[in-house]
Design a protein around this motif. Structure first.
Motif, PDB file in Angstrom:
ATOM      1  N   ARG A  88       5.507  -4.877  -2.186  1.00 32.65           N
ATOM      2  CA  ARG A  88       4.765  -4.795  -0.926  1.00 32.65           C
ATOM      3  C   ARG A  88       4.895  -3.404  -0.312  1.00 32.65           C
ATOM      4  O   ARG A  88       3.925  -2.832   0.202  1.00 32.65           O
TER       5      ARG A  88
ATOM      6  N   TYR B 106      -1.582  -5.372   5.190  1.00 33.15           N
ATOM      7  CA  TYR B 106      -0.774  -6.217   4.322  1.00 33.15           C
ATOM      8  C   TYR B 106      -0.387  -5.442   3.055  1.00 33.15           C
ATOM      9  O   TYR B 106      -1.198  -4.704   2.491  1.00 33.15           O
TER      10      TYR B 106
ATOM     11  N   GLU C 153       3.675 -12.380  10.245  1.00 35.05           N
ATOM     12  CA  GLU C 153       2.471 -11.552  10.261  1.00 35.05           C
ATOM     13  C   GLU C 153       2.810 -10.089  10.531  1.00 35.05           C
ATOM     14  O   GLU C 153       3.711  -9.789  11.317  1.00 35.05           O
TER      15      GLU C 153
END
Length: 251
Positions: A22, A51, A73
């Motif tokens: 990520r 994201y 989130e």
């Protein structure tokens, strides 16, 4: 995002690998893919989030609709601030929120999969050994590496590079030597640049990899990350990284 049912109990190493993927995607968005990222963060659109995904890809999208969401989130509304501040400050702000999100996701998994105190500490230590996205985006990692290297070492390295005939003097780049050729110089380069991190992927310098330095922002990059080969570098008089090449005057 994959549904929670598709996740199996995970180890510290698996959660850390998830975070690194990520993180790499978000670093791409804020460095090598910054022009595309800037365009996607249109202030006229709704709340948008950045994201990062485990496969090292990134996406600008609306927040998840389910409440509560499957994962924590990212910061909402990053697009609204885009035109209200200087681009570098805006990117730095997004980087800070991205670092916070990565920690939130990692420790969400840690709690969900029942990590004990020892595992949580080990996970944090592994994460803390990586430079933050903020440090990479702002060039703080490069500054720290400079502080650790003496002027004489830099001069010595420059003379070594020039003596091998690698490109013009204005282009700075490093390429590991074969093991049977000047192995001592390899060790010096490894020691001197061991703390240098790629401006694209954030990984450490290694003597067996080709590296090139941007003459504008002075960040170092793996040749493979910016699609520059040693042969091509020979003919570049002044190298500009993708981020510096894409920059233009902002209103």
């Amino acid at each position: 995002m994959d549904a929670g049912a598709q996740y199996n109990p995970r180890t510290v190493e698996e959660v850390f690998r998830d975070l690194k993927g990520r993180r790499a995607g978000m670093i791409k968005a804020l460095t090598t893919d910054v022009e595309e990222f800037y365009q996607q963060c249109d202030p006229e659109k709704e709340n948008l989030c950045l994201y990062g995904f485990p496969n090292e890809q990134w996406e600008v999208n609306l927040p998840a609709e389910e409440v509560p969401p499957e994962l924590p989130e990212p910061a909402l509304g990053i697009n609204f601030a885009r035109d209200g501040m200087q681009e570098k400050d805006w990117l730095s702000l997004v980087a800070v929120h991205s670092d916070a999100w990565l920690l939130a996701v990692a420790f969400y998994f840690g709690s969900r999969f029942g990590f004990d105190k020892t595992d949580r500490k080990r996970l944090f230590t592994m994460i803390n050994d990586l430079p933050t996205i903020f440090e990479i985006v702002t060039g703080a990692v490069k500054k720290q590496a400079k502080e650790k290297s003496s002027v004489s070492n830099h001069s010595s390295n420059k003379s070594k590079s020039n003596s091998k005939g690698r490109g013009s003097e204005s282009v700075k780049y490093l390429k590991g030597q074969p093991k049977d050729e000047e192995e001592g110089l390899d060790e010096e380069e490894e020691e001197e640049h061991g703390d240098t991190l790629c401006g694209a992927c954030g990984e450490n310098y290694a003597a067996d990899e080709f590296w090139i330095c941007c003459d504008i922002c002075e960040k170092w990059f793996h040749g493979k990350c910016v699609k520059i080969t040693p042969a091509r570098a020979e003919h570049i008089k002044q190298y500009k990284c993708p981020s510096c090449s894409n920059k233009r005057a902002r209103p």
